[in-house]
Design an enzyme around this catalytic site. Structure first.
Site, PDB file in Angstrom:
ATOM      1  N   GLY A 126     -17.622 -67.729  17.498  1.00  0.00           N
ATOM      2  CA  GLY A 126     -17.318 -67.624  16.104  1.00  0.00           C
ATOM      3  C   GLY A 126     -17.068 -66.397  15.661  1.00  0.00           C
ATOM      4  N   ARG A 159     -18.291 -63.545  14.642  1.00  0.00           N
ATOM      5  CA  ARG A 159     -18.865 -62.337  15.278  1.00  0.00           C
ATOM      6  C   ARG A 159     -18.335 -62.276  16.684  1.00  0.00           C
ATOM      7  NH1 ARG A 159     -22.981 -60.144  18.500  1.00  0.00           N
ATOM      8  NH2 ARG A 159     -23.942 -58.274  17.433  1.00  0.00           N
ATOM      9  N   CYS A 160     -18.138 -63.562  17.544  1.00  0.00           N
ATOM     10  CA  CYS A 160     -17.648 -63.290  19.043  1.00  0.00           C
ATOM     11  C   CYS A 160     -16.253 -62.845  18.799  1.00  0.00           C
ATOM     12  CB  CYS A 160     -17.673 -64.893  19.430  1.00  0.00           C
ATOM     13  SG  CYS A 160     -19.235 -65.525  19.864  1.00  0.00           S
ATOM     14  N   MET A 161     -15.384 -63.031  17.802  1.00  0.00           N
ATOM     15  CA  MET A 161     -13.991 -62.606  17.799  1.00  0.00           C
ATOM     16  C   MET A 161     -13.931 -61.164  17.338  1.00  0.00           C
ATOM     17  SD  MET A 161     -11.957 -65.761  16.298  1.00  0.00           S
ATOM     18  CE  MET A 161     -12.578 -65.791  14.741  1.00  0.00           C
TER      19      MET A 161
END
Length: 406
Positions: free
Chosen positions: A393, A395-397
């Protein structure tokens, strides 16, 4: 331009963030290569880029300086010597040992400008791009149907994992899978040689060459005194202890909290099931609350690590550690099992906080988004039909580089 690394929270006003816009590396994904390249599905590149551009636009609209992996790494390659050094290190991590092929690849890559070289390393190098008539080993004679000499890096748009900015320093992570370690190499060159990204005062807490795996999705900065790390499918106990020893001995952080989460792909990293969205509010996937174990690491007067198992409920532990009267856990999918499982698969708990009480989320997780809104959290949702196929999501990106102190 905001120089240097400074990050003492998960929720302070985000000033600067490192992203990677998906590129031709996604075109390498096929049913036969997905497992090798750590994907469950094949995103449509054009739409994935449009969605990612909207993500970056939302960040800029909210006062965030957005910088990109390709450009920041290219800035670090200021001399031909550094360019060749990166290529040599890259080929080592790519396990390309054939003398003839290495020589051909070095010659080929050194014809590119720094920016185009980095983009090519990320996109992957196909066999038909690098003709080599010389035979130096058996490897040079063996052929198979796989089209790449050097694998592409389709996971790089999840810039959270290769490194983490903690306080006034950075982790350069030893990624769990061989396929992703080259991502950390690009970040290491950026940290070492790009003074816009990191100043000479910025320190390093973990290195790609360290022996044990740790990934950025498992690292959260809960306060100026405390970092949380997930013990997960991709972050090891030994990696956590190595980080804790370096961080507690050489920074202002005083404590590391370890969250022991189920070791499954659905709960790949801590931030897939748990993120901070305000001073006293966290998103959480309800299925981890039962099995979740929490442990405390501090440093003794003699420099030895001290360990303690936390026995209370999670919200009570968080309230105690953060010095708050209470903490609220906002359950993905509103706690309803089917909604929670569905939205968790599409990273309903994986929010990027860009200021206290303001988060970026995927618009497809409407149940969780509506709940966040009811809890007083400002939700900035972005399209995600294709980006979400990579199992990560907002945050991961994103790799936050600089935040305002709380």
């Amino acid at each position: 331009m905001i120089p240097g690394i400074h990050n003492y929270s998960e929720i302070g006003k985000l000033n600067k963030v490192l992203l990677h816009r998906p590129g031709l590396e996604l075109e390498a994904l096929t049913p036969s290569t997905m497992e090798r390249l750590l994907f469950d599905d094949i995103p449509y590149l054009k739409v994935a880029q449009e969605e990612h551009d909207r993500f970056a636009e939302v960040l800029r609209e909210n006062g965030v300086e957005v910088v990109y992996y390709v450009e920041e790494t290219a800035k670090a390659l200021s001399t031909p010597q550094l360019q060749q050094q990166l290529v040599e290190d890259f080929l080592d991590l790519s396990l390309i040992t054939s003398t003839g092929m290495r020589e051909s690849l070095i010659s080929y890559l050194m014809t590119f400008s720094p920016k185009d070289m980095v983009a090519k390393l990320i996109a992957g190098i196909k066999k038909n791009e690098v003709p080599s008539d010389e035979v130096h080993s058996l490897m040079d004679l063996i052929h198979d149907d796989y089209p790449y000499i050097s694998d592409p890096m389709p996971n790089l748009y999840f810039t959270r994992d290769p490194g983490a900015c903690l306080g006034d320093g950075i982790n350069i992570h030893h990624m769990h899978t061989q396929e992703r370690r080259r991502e950390s190499l690009l970040l290491k060159y950026t940290y070492l040689y790009n003074r816009d990204f990191a100043t000479e005062d910025n320190k390093q807490w973990y290195d790609l060459a360290d022996d044990y795996s740790i990934e950025g999705g498992d690292v959260l900065v809960l306060s100026k005194d405390m970092v949380a790390v997930g013990l997960s499918q991709r972050t090891t106990i030994a990696g956590i202890e190595c980080l804790a020893k370096n961080l507690l001995a050489n920074s202002t952080f005083k404590k590391v909290l370890v969250f022991d989460i189920p070791k499954t792909r659905a709960f790949m990293h801590l931030d897939t099931v748990f993120t901070m969205v305000d001073y006293d509010k966290f998103t959480i996937h309800p299925e981890i609350e039962g099995p979740l174990g929490v442990y405390e690491i501090t440093m003794g007067a003699g420099g030895e690590l001290k360990f303690n198992a936390m026995k209370d409920e999670l919200q009570n532990i968080l309230a105690l550690e953060l010095g708050l009267p209470a903490v609220e856990l906002i359950r993905c999918g509103g706690g309803e099992l089917l909604a929670a499982q569905r939205e968790q698969w599409n990273d309903g708990s994986n929010t990027l906080c860009i200021a206290p009480g303001t988060v970026v989320t995927y618009e497809r997780n409407y149940v969780s988004n509506e709940l966040l809104d009811r809890k007083g959290i400002k939700v900035l949702s972005i399209p995600s039909a294709e980006l979400s196929r990579g199992r990560g999501g907002p945050r991961c990106m994103s790799c936050p580089v600089n935040r305002e102190d709380l």
